[in-house]
Design a protein around this motif. Structure first.
Motif, PDB file in Angstrom:
ATOM      1  N   CYS A  57      -2.470  -0.651   1.133  1.00 55.07           N
ATOM      2  CA  CYS A  57      -2.479  -2.008   1.047  1.00 55.07           C
ATOM      3  C   CYS A  57      -2.255  -2.618  -0.270  1.00 55.07           C
ATOM      4  O   CYS A  57      -2.456  -3.512  -0.686  1.00 55.07           O
ATOM      5  N   GLY A  58      -1.628  -1.591  -1.187  1.00 52.48           N
ATOM      6  CA  GLY A  58      -1.459  -1.922  -2.766  1.00 52.48           C
ATOM      7  C   GLY A  58      -0.301  -2.731  -2.948  1.00 52.48           C
ATOM      8  O   GLY A  58       0.369  -3.676  -1.932  1.00 52.48           O
ATOM      9  N   ARG A  59       0.247  -2.591  -4.109  1.00 50.29           N
ATOM     10  CA  ARG A  59       1.389  -3.686  -4.530  1.00 50.29           C
ATOM     11  C   ARG A  59       2.571  -3.857  -3.779  1.00 50.29           C
ATOM     12  O   ARG A  59       3.117  -4.824  -3.386  1.00 50.29           O
TER      13      ARG A  59
ATOM     14  N   ALA B 149     -12.323  -4.210   0.210  1.00 51.93           N
ATOM     15  CA  ALA B 149     -12.264  -5.668   0.069  1.00 51.93           C
ATOM     16  C   ALA B 149     -10.853  -6.090   0.342  1.00 51.93           C
ATOM     17  O   ALA B 149     -10.315  -6.881   0.803  1.00 51.93           O
ATOM     18  N   LEU B 150      -9.872  -4.984  -0.287  1.00 51.74           N
ATOM     19  CA  LEU B 150      -8.382  -5.175  -0.156  1.00 51.74           C
ATOM     20  C   LEU B 150      -8.052  -4.855   1.301  1.00 51.74           C
ATOM     21  O   LEU B 150      -7.245  -5.942   1.766  1.00 51.74           O
ATOM     22  N   ALA B 151      -8.444  -4.028   2.095  1.00 50.97           N
ATOM     23  CA  ALA B 151      -8.215  -3.901   3.339  1.00 50.97           C
ATOM     24  C   ALA B 151      -8.695  -5.110   4.177  1.00 50.97           C
ATOM     25  O   ALA B 151      -7.946  -5.525   4.991  1.00 50.97           O
TER      26      ALA B 151
ATOM     27  N   ILE C  66       3.316   4.319   5.782  1.00 51.87           N
ATOM     28  CA  ILE C  66       2.289   4.960   4.809  1.00 51.87           C
ATOM     29  C   ILE C  66       2.812   4.707   3.467  1.00 51.87           C
ATOM     30  O   ILE C  66       3.840   4.910   3.110  1.00 51.87           O
ATOM     31  N   LEU C  67       1.781   3.914   2.845  1.00 55.83           N
ATOM     32  CA  LEU C  67       2.106   3.376   1.319  1.00 55.83           C
ATOM     33  C   LEU C  67       1.070   3.764   0.341  1.00 55.83           C
ATOM     34  O   LEU C  67       0.357   2.904   0.001  1.00 55.83           O
ATOM     35  N   LEU C  68       0.958   5.028   0.267  1.00 53.87           N
ATOM     36  CA  LEU C  68      -0.047   5.670  -0.604  1.00 53.87           C
ATOM     37  C   LEU C  68       0.526   6.244  -1.868  1.00 53.87           C
ATOM     38  O   LEU C  68       1.885   6.801  -1.795  1.00 53.87           O
TER      39      LEU C  68
ATOM     40  N   GLN D  31       6.659   6.157   2.841  1.00 51.90           N
ATOM     41  CA  GLN D  31       7.283   5.318   1.563  1.00 51.90           C
ATOM     42  C   GLN D  31       8.002   6.651   0.834  1.00 51.90           C
ATOM     43  O   GLN D  31       7.286   7.480   0.463  1.00 51.90           O
ATOM     44  N   LYS D  32       9.045   6.412   0.154  1.00 54.58           N
ATOM     45  CA  LYS D  32       9.424   7.307  -0.876  1.00 54.58           C
ATOM     46  C   LYS D  32       8.523   7.210  -2.200  1.00 54.58           C
ATOM     47  O   LYS D  32       7.859   6.437  -2.213  1.00 54.58           O
ATOM     48  N   PRO D  33       8.703   8.207  -2.965  1.00 58.48           N
ATOM     49  CA  PRO D  33       9.516   9.555  -2.867  1.00 58.48           C
ATOM     50  C   PRO D  33       8.678  10.414  -1.910  1.00 58.48           C
ATOM     51  O   PRO D  33       7.333  10.287  -1.796  1.00 58.48           O
TER      52      PRO D  33
ATOM     53  N   LYS E 268      -4.066   0.191 -12.469  1.00 58.00           N
ATOM     54  CA  LYS E 268      -4.617   1.402 -11.717  1.00 58.00           C
ATOM     55  C   LYS E 268      -3.099   1.758 -10.873  1.00 58.00           C
ATOM     56  O   LYS E 268      -2.871   3.348 -10.867  1.00 58.00           O
ATOM     57  N   THR E 269      -2.255   0.981 -10.764  1.00 57.33           N
ATOM     58  CA  THR E 269      -0.880   1.596  -9.858  1.00 57.33           C
ATOM     59  C   THR E 269      -0.104   1.905 -11.036  1.00 57.33           C
ATOM     60  O   THR E 269       0.632   3.162 -10.711  1.00 57.33           O
ATOM     61  N   TRP E 270       0.140   1.132 -12.146  1.00 58.93           N
ATOM     62  CA  TRP E 270       0.906   1.627 -13.186  1.00 58.93           C
ATOM     63  C   TRP E 270       0.739   3.247 -13.565  1.00 58.93           C
ATOM     64  O   TRP E 270       1.412   4.149 -13.891  1.00 58.93           O
TER      65      TRP E 270
ATOM     66  N   TYR F 187      14.572   7.935  -6.877  1.00 54.97           N
ATOM     67  CA  TYR F 187      15.013   8.298  -5.286  1.00 54.97           C
ATOM     68  C   TYR F 187      15.993   7.345  -4.714  1.00 54.97           C
ATOM     69  O   TYR F 187      16.609   7.576  -3.768  1.00 54.97           O
ATOM     70  N   HIS F 188      15.864   6.027  -5.187  1.00 52.58           N
ATOM     71  CA  HIS F 188      16.540   4.974  -4.397  1.00 52.58           C
ATOM     72  C   HIS F 188      18.014   5.164  -4.958  1.00 52.58           C
ATOM     73  O   HIS F 188      18.944   4.958  -3.975  1.00 52.58           O
ATOM     74  N   LYS F 189      18.105   5.499  -6.210  1.00 54.60           N
ATOM     75  CA  LYS F 189      19.566   5.493  -6.535  1.00 54.60           C
ATOM     76  C   LYS F 189      20.489   6.829  -5.860  1.00 54.60           C
ATOM     77  O   LYS F 189      21.564   6.936  -5.666  1.00 54.60           O
TER      78      LYS F 189
ATOM     79  N   SER G  86      15.584  -6.036   1.824  1.00 52.73           N
ATOM     80  CA  SER G  86      16.078  -4.786   2.159  1.00 52.73           C
ATOM     81  C   SER G  86      14.855  -4.227   2.683  1.00 52.73           C
ATOM     82  O   SER G  86      14.818  -3.282   3.579  1.00 52.73           O
ATOM     83  N   PHE G  87      13.511  -4.728   2.174  1.00 52.41           N
ATOM     84  CA  PHE G  87      12.385  -4.054   2.739  1.00 52.41           C
ATOM     85  C   PHE G  87      12.250  -4.428   4.269  1.00 52.41           C
ATOM     86  O   PHE G  87      11.899  -3.847   5.166  1.00 52.41           O
ATOM     87  N   HIS G  88      12.610  -5.671   4.543  1.00 47.43           N
ATOM     88  CA  HIS G  88      12.380  -6.500   5.878  1.00 47.43           C
ATOM     89  C   HIS G  88      13.485  -5.593   6.896  1.00 47.43           C
ATOM     90  O   HIS G  88      12.823  -5.073   7.951  1.00 47.43           O
TER      91      HIS G  88
HETATM   92  N1  NAD Z   1      10.397   0.704  -2.199  1.00 47.85           N
HETATM   93  C1  NAD Z   1      10.129   0.496  -3.556  1.00 47.85           C
HETATM   94  O1  NAD Z   1      10.602  -0.116  -4.155  1.00 47.85           O
HETATM   95  C2  NAD Z   1       8.748   0.941  -4.062  1.00 47.85           C
HETATM   96  C3  NAD Z   1       7.996   0.313  -5.018  1.00 47.85           C
HETATM   97  C4  NAD Z   1       6.910   0.475  -5.666  1.00 47.85           C
HETATM   98  C5  NAD Z   1       6.290   1.519  -5.002  1.00 47.85           C
HETATM   99  N2  NAD Z   1       6.817   2.221  -4.008  1.00 47.85           N
HETATM  100  C6  NAD Z   1       6.085   3.408  -3.085  1.00 47.85           C
HETATM  101  O2  NAD Z   1       5.020   3.071  -2.410  1.00 47.85           O
HETATM  102  C7  NAD Z   1       3.802   3.669  -2.398  1.00 47.85           C
HETATM  103  C8  NAD Z   1       2.722   3.021  -2.814  1.00 47.85           C
HETATM  104  O3  NAD Z   1       2.871   2.367  -4.030  1.00 47.85           O
HETATM  105  P1  NAD Z   1       2.406   1.266  -4.580  1.00 47.85           P
HETATM  106  O4  NAD Z   1       3.167   0.611  -5.838  1.00 47.85           O
HETATM  107  O5  NAD Z   1       1.991   0.238  -3.675  1.00 47.85           O
HETATM  108  O6  NAD Z   1       0.850   1.803  -5.213  1.00 47.85           O
HETATM  109  P2  NAD Z   1      -0.644   1.188  -5.252  1.00 47.85           P
HETATM  110  O7  NAD Z   1      -1.529   2.096  -6.127  1.00 47.85           O
HETATM  111  O8  NAD Z   1      -0.555  -0.255  -5.646  1.00 47.85           O
HETATM  112  O9  NAD Z   1      -0.815   1.007  -3.576  1.00 47.85           O
HETATM  113  C9  NAD Z   1      -1.600   2.385  -2.989  1.00 47.85           C
HETATM  114  C10 NAD Z   1      -2.908   1.780  -2.175  1.00 47.85           C
HETATM  115  O10 NAD Z   1      -3.421   3.063  -1.809  1.00 47.85           O
HETATM  116  C11 NAD Z   1      -4.841   2.856  -1.692  1.00 47.85           C
HETATM  117  N3  NAD Z   1      -5.334   4.184  -1.679  1.00 47.85           N
HETATM  118  C12 NAD Z   1      -5.675   5.129  -2.498  1.00 47.85           C
HETATM  119  N4  NAD Z   1      -6.221   6.242  -2.055  1.00 47.85           N
HETATM  120  C13 NAD Z   1      -6.422   5.929  -0.651  1.00 47.85           C
HETATM  121  C14 NAD Z   1      -6.907   6.568   0.581  1.00 47.85           C
HETATM  122  N5  NAD Z   1      -7.539   7.784   0.317  1.00 47.85           N
HETATM  123  N6  NAD Z   1      -7.012   5.899   1.516  1.00 47.85           N
HETATM  124  C15 NAD Z   1      -6.559   4.617   1.808  1.00 47.85           C
HETATM  125  N7  NAD Z   1      -6.060   4.093   0.867  1.00 47.85           N
HETATM  126  C16 NAD Z   1      -5.999   4.626  -0.468  1.00 47.85           C
HETATM  127  C17 NAD Z   1      -5.062   2.193  -2.847  1.00 47.85           C
HETATM  128  O11 NAD Z   1      -6.398   1.659  -3.002  1.00 47.85           O
HETATM  129  C18 NAD Z   1      -4.003   1.114  -3.238  1.00 47.85           C
HETATM  130  O12 NAD Z   1      -4.136  -0.040  -2.651  1.00 47.85           O
HETATM  131  C19 NAD Z   1       4.422   4.839  -3.038  1.00 47.85           C
HETATM  132  O13 NAD Z   1       4.932   5.996  -2.409  1.00 47.85           O
HETATM  133  C20 NAD Z   1       5.353   4.496  -4.083  1.00 47.85           C
HETATM  134  O14 NAD Z   1       6.251   5.185  -4.705  1.00 47.85           O
HETATM  135  C21 NAD Z   1       8.075   1.800  -3.361  1.00 47.85           C
END
Ligand code: NAD
Length: 351
Positions: free
Chosen positions: A5-7, A33-35, A65-67, A89-91, A159-161, A181-183, A292-294
């Protein structure tokens, strides 16, 4: 169910919340807390902190899956073995064997599996492809892409960066692999398979792979080029990340240009078609990056409802990973590399 549930979840969730035939059952994040916050914000019924538990939930029949990338394989295995359809989610992965393993487990489990990236659903790029296929610019000759990174952008947790720029945890480089990956996906979507690449990747502060130049030849003869640069004081007109894109395809009788995917570096129409000596500006089209995400979310749900493989299959994703590996090899060895040189490694664990 949403796992992670991150960025980027802010954008990925939109299509699922909005689709009339999709119900958000559960969310999962290791950060409790985030969940909880996401469950309330998005109106999910429940939350988990362990993705194995979300996957075991009988009410859930598909997951997004957004991990972080090193968790993609275990999460895909867990979801597939529990019989859930998967949008990852990519890559795709950090190593090719992991991608192969994902394809195999999804096949054995009989679930639909896609590795999504949103640019392919950016409405101006989809219209560009329609024009291309309709022969509006004649026979395509080349594709020219630019990524301009700049100042500004929405808030991203530190943490994300940190994991995004760590080659061990990210699996490659922050610009050409992660954003690339997008390009690469767009290049293949527009003009098909790639024969060979020749690239030069440079590094700023030994971390970010800019400025870089990626060139390639498609199997059908067209050439491609992608320039990747960052201007530290280049202020972006943004809602999301501080970066913007430009994609231009030249054909035997015209040129088509798609602009401003992530931000709005230039206030010009999102799609411009030049043919028969005239510019046609297409600006009555949805052109927010969030669109595009929608649409990527809707495509996944619609495909499941129709019982068919969503676009961007596991095999397609493995192809893009090989494209990236060829780029890296070309830059490291300072030579032209054919995609046929990139071999899948044997599985490295008993995952
Ligand atoms: N399409 C795009 O333009 C785009 C942009 C950014 C990120 N992404 C992709 O999205 C994915 C997530 O990226 P992000 O930037 O949101 O990262 P992020 O770090 O903000 O989010 C990841 C989340 O996963 C959680 N997490 C970590 N380990 C976990 C576990 N074992 N179980 C459950 N949750 C866990 C973290 O707490 C965090 O909230 C990646 O694959 C990234 O490449 C895609």
């Amino acid at each position: 169910g949403i796992i992670g549930c991150g960025r980027i979840a802010d954008l990925n969730i939109q299509g699922y919340l909005d689709h009339p035939k999709c119900e958000l059952v559960a969310v999962c994040d290791i950060n409790e807390a985030l969940a909880k916050k996401r469950m309330q914000e998005w109106g999910a019924k429940k939350y988990y902190t362990d993705f194995e538990k979300l996957c075991a939930d009988p009410e859930v029949n598909a997951v997004e899956i957004l991990l972080p990338h090193t968790l993609h394989l275990p999460a895909v295995i867990s979801a597939a073995r529990a019989g859930k359809h998967i949008s990852l989610q990519k890559p795709m992965c950090t190593e090719l064997w992991e991608g192969r393993k994902m394809v195999e487990v999804a096949k054995q489990a009989g679930v639909w599996f896609r590795v999504t990236e949103n640019f392919m659903y950016y409405p101006p790029f989809r219209l560009m492809k329609k024009y291309l296929d309709a022969g509006e610019i004649g026979t395509p000759l080349s594709i020219d892409m630019r990524l301009a990174g700049g100042a500004g952008g929405w808030w991203v947790p530190l943490k994300t960066w940190l994991w995004h720029i760590d080659p061990e945890r990210c699996g490659g480089t922050p610009a050409v692999y992660d954003d690339g990956y997008h390009k690469l996906s767009i290049a293949k979507f527009m003009l098909g398979e790639i024969e060979k690449v020749k690239c030069w990747l440079d590094f700023t502060f030994a971390v970010v792979d800019v400025p870089s130049l990626v060139t390639w030849k498609h199997k059908s003869g067209q050439v491609g080029v992608w320039e990747v640069e960052t201007g530290v004081n280049l202020m972006m007109n943004h809602k999301y990340y501080g970066a913007d894109e430009w994609v231009e395809i030249t054909g035997t009788k015209g040129v088509i240009t798609g602009t401003r995917c992530t931000s709005r570096l230039m206030e010009i129409p999102p799609l411009i078609l030049y043919k028969d000596g005239q510019h046609i500006a297409i600006d009555d089209i949805r052109d927010d990056w969030a669109d595009s995400f929608h649409d990527a979310g809707w495509h996944f749900i619609d495909s499941l409802l129709e019982g068919k493989q969503p676009d961007l299959s596991g095999e397609d994703a493995l192809y893009l990973m090989k494209f990236w590996k060829a780029i890296w090899k070309s830059s490291c060895e300072n030579r032209e590399v054919s995609l046929s040189e990139i071999k899948e490694e044997a599985e490295q664990t008993n995952a």
